[in-house]
Design an enzyme around this catalytic site. Structure first.
Site, mmCIF file in Angstrom:
data_model
loop_
_atom_site.group_PDB
_atom_site.id
_atom_site.type_symbol
_atom_site.label_atom_id
_atom_site.label_comp_id
_atom_site.label_asym_id
_atom_site.label_seq_id
_atom_site.Cartn_x
_atom_site.Cartn_y
_atom_site.Cartn_z
ATOM 1 N N GLN A 1 -1.485 6.435 0.573
ATOM 2 C CA GLN A 1 -2.053 7.736 0.180
ATOM 3 C C GLN A 1 -3.468 7.862 0.719
ATOM 4 O O GLN A 1 -3.887 8.924 1.143
ATOM 5 C CB GLN A 1 -2.064 7.866 -1.340
ATOM 6 N N THR B 1 -16.768 -3.177 -9.648
ATOM 7 C CA THR B 1 -17.805 -2.290 -9.119
ATOM 8 C C THR B 1 -19.109 -2.390 -9.908
ATOM 9 O O THR B 1 -19.098 -2.707 -11.106
ATOM 10 C CB THR B 1 -17.311 -0.827 -9.184
ATOM 11 N N TYR C 1 -14.605 6.162 -14.035
ATOM 12 C CA TYR C 1 -14.299 5.172 -12.992
ATOM 13 C C TYR C 1 -14.781 3.786 -13.419
ATOM 14 O O TYR C 1 -14.019 2.812 -13.437
ATOM 15 C CB TYR C 1 -14.940 5.598 -11.665
ATOM 16 N N LYS D 1 -12.599 0.263 -14.551
ATOM 17 C CA LYS D 1 -12.786 -1.049 -13.913
ATOM 18 C C LYS D 1 -13.192 -2.090 -14.958
ATOM 19 O O LYS D 1 -12.735 -3.232 -14.915
ATOM 20 C CB LYS D 1 -13.828 -0.956 -12.795
ATOM 21 N N ASP E 1 0.865 -1.185 0.000
ATOM 22 C CA ASP E 1 0.000 0.000 0.000
ATOM 23 C C ASP E 1 0.900 1.234 0.000
ATOM 24 O O ASP E 1 1.939 1.242 0.681
ATOM 25 C CB ASP E 1 -0.892 -0.013 1.250
HETATM 26 N N1 UFG Z 1 -25.700 10.747 -1.611
HETATM 27 C C1 UFG Z 1 -26.322 11.873 -1.162
HETATM 28 N N2 UFG Z 1 -25.593 12.749 -0.426
HETATM 29 C C2 UFG Z 1 -24.271 12.541 -0.126
HETATM 30 C C3 UFG Z 1 -23.657 11.381 -0.590
HETATM 31 C C4 UFG Z 1 -24.392 10.491 -1.344
HETATM 32 O O1 UFG Z 1 -27.508 12.094 -1.409
HETATM 33 O O2 UFG Z 1 -23.665 13.400 0.537
HETATM 34 C C5 UFG Z 1 -26.487 9.760 -2.389
HETATM 35 C C6 UFG Z 1 -25.928 9.529 -3.780
HETATM 36 O O3 UFG Z 1 -26.464 10.444 -4.678
HETATM 37 C C7 UFG Z 1 -26.355 8.089 -4.042
HETATM 38 C C8 UFG Z 1 -26.379 7.441 -2.650
HETATM 39 O O4 UFG Z 1 -26.411 8.529 -1.732
HETATM 40 O O5 UFG Z 1 -27.654 8.091 -4.537
HETATM 41 C C9 UFG Z 1 -25.156 6.624 -2.370
HETATM 42 O O6 UFG Z 1 -24.003 7.393 -2.681
HETATM 43 P P1 UFG Z 1 -22.516 6.956 -2.335
HETATM 44 O O7 UFG Z 1 -21.614 8.067 -2.743
HETATM 45 O O8 UFG Z 1 -22.456 6.492 -0.923
HETATM 46 O O9 UFG Z 1 -22.307 5.682 -3.237
HETATM 47 P P2 UFG Z 1 -22.461 5.536 -4.835
HETATM 48 O O10 UFG Z 1 -23.725 4.777 -5.056
HETATM 49 O O11 UFG Z 1 -22.307 6.782 -5.576
HETATM 50 O O12 UFG Z 1 -21.126 4.769 -5.176
HETATM 51 C C10 UFG Z 1 -20.926 3.448 -4.936
HETATM 52 C C11 UFG Z 1 -19.431 3.193 -4.784
HETATM 53 C C12 UFG Z 1 -18.748 3.504 -6.057
HETATM 54 C C13 UFG Z 1 -19.385 2.768 -7.197
HETATM 55 C C14 UFG Z 1 -20.870 3.061 -7.238
HETATM 56 C C15 UFG Z 1 -21.553 2.298 -8.312
HETATM 57 O O13 UFG Z 1 -18.919 3.975 -3.752
HETATM 58 O O14 UFG Z 1 -17.395 3.106 -5.963
HETATM 59 O O15 UFG Z 1 -21.448 2.720 -6.004
HETATM 60 O O16 UFG Z 1 -22.564 3.119 -8.834
HETATM 61 F F1 UFG Z 1 -18.860 3.129 -8.376
#
Ligand code: UFG
Length: 328
Positions: free
Chosen positions: A34, A116, A140, A144, A31
């Site tokens: 970072q 993912t 992203y 992947k 690792d």
């Molecule tokens: N969300 C909010 N407010 C925030 C953060 C997130 O409303 O402050 C919402 C997002 O819009 C989403 C949900 O909460 O609808 C989940 O968001 P996350 O950021 O927790 O997770 P994601 O679904 O965006 O991302 C995850 C993984 C990514 C992967 C993705 C696949 O973290 O690595 O799923 O779509 F790519």
């Protein structure tokens, strides 16, 4: 024989290291720290270095008898990948190419790869199956998917067997409360909500309430990080037993809206967690829910954390005990 875990000091990496060592595996972690945390890994051989540096990986493969690699080291923020795609092609695709080159050179023929749900983009079916169309909507997911394809061709050409695990929304923390999620800056919903519960943020922003879902907010499939860790252990076992390359979804198969997650977190933490609605976040599909039947059937995967309440409660235990994360 040892297992090399790249990015083993990160969130999912460190929980997988803990799972593997608890099952008697000999683990080596590489690792660059970072984003990972040295405190997140104990009782393993640790190399602090850059996976893209062939001298580093050459040394690791020469000094140790490595049977398989679990490859986590990558960048994983959708928004950042849109703003800086070259960083993602460099850190994700080129890193994987260099790692595979070294594996091939040293005759290491098994790899479990951290993929993912983002490879699917906007889904055509819910729940999503592994055979569904892959059409990423951001760099992203593209990087992947490119690595999954690279693995496919490396299997054909060099006989490197792989299992790609497509995670849905990882959440939660180790049941002992010793390790958990600690990103800087944090972008994931559950830790952000819990930071608000701890008073570290005034409120949370909900990205859009005009999606075609029952309450208008996005629906996601939250899966406990220890259940993901278990799947990596089982994937290694399967590679050893069958030498069959394959791809598996990892999710709970149940979707929860952002509003539902906030509501549950309020009940679990006993805090108000103020929230306001803001614009949609670019690249967010409305609904992502996995079918993980294949992992259950072929890997023998049995997730233990079925309920979102348990997942949030386990994350809350970690955040409450470690409000500053590993820096504490
Ligand atoms: N969300 C909010 N407010 C925030 C953060 C997130 O409303 O402050 C919402 C997002 O819009 C989403 C949900 O909460 O609808 C989940 O968001 P996350 O950021 O927790 O997770 P994601 O679904 O965006 O991302 C995850 C993984 C990514 C992967 C993705 C696949 O973290 O690595 O799923 O779509 F790519």
């Amino acid at each position: 024989m040892a297992i090399l875990v790249t990015g083993g000091a990160g969130y999912i990496g460190s929980h997988t290291v803990s799972e593997l060592t608890a099952h008697g595996e000999d683990v080596i972690v590489l690792d660059n720290l970072q984003k990972g945390h040295r405190q997140a890994i104990n009782n393993v051989v640790f190399y602090h270095g850059d996976i893209r540096d062939p001298q580093v990986t050459d040394r690791i493969f020469s000094e140790n008898r490595i049977d398989a690699v679990v490859h986590f080291a990558a960048d994983s923020l959708v928004g950042e990948s849109v703003a800086d795609p070259l960083k993602y092609y460099d850190n994700n695709v080129i890193t994987a190419q260099r790692l595979l080159t070294q594996m091939n050179k040293h005759h290491v023929k098994k790899i479990v790869f951290s993929s993912t749900a983002a490879v699917y983009g906007e889904p055509v079916n819910i729940p999503i199956k592994e055979t569904d169309r892959t059409l990423p909507t951001n760099p992203y997911g593209e990087t992947k998917l490119a690595i999954e394809k690279m693995l496919h061709y490396c299997d054909r050409a060099y006989g490197i067997k792989y299992i790609a695990l497509r995670y849905f929304n990882a959440a939660g923390a180790h049941p002992y409360g010793t390790i958990g999620e600690d990103h800087h800056p944090e972008s994931h919903l559950i830790p952000i909500i819990l930071q608000a519960a701890l008073g570290q943020r005034g409120e949370i922003a909900i990205y859009g309430n005009d999606y075609p879902t029952p309450d208008g907010t996005c629906i996601r499939d939250y899966i406990h990080v220890m259940d993901l860790a278990q799947a990596h252990r089982l994937a290694l076992q399967r590679l050893k037993n069958t030498e069959e390359s394959d791809v598996y979804n990892l999710g709970n198969g149940k979707g929860f809206s952002v509003f539902e997650v906030v509501k549950k977190a309020r009940a679990i933490t006993g805090h108000a967690i103020p929230a306001s609605i803001v614009a949609r976040r670019p690249g967010d599909p409305a609904v992502l829910v996995a079918s993980s039947e294949k992992a259950r059937t072929l890997l023998g995967w049995t997730p233990h954390y079925h309920e979102l309440d348990e997942i949030i409660a386990s994350a809350w235990k970690w955040h409450k005990a470690n409000p500053g994360g590993f820096g504490n």
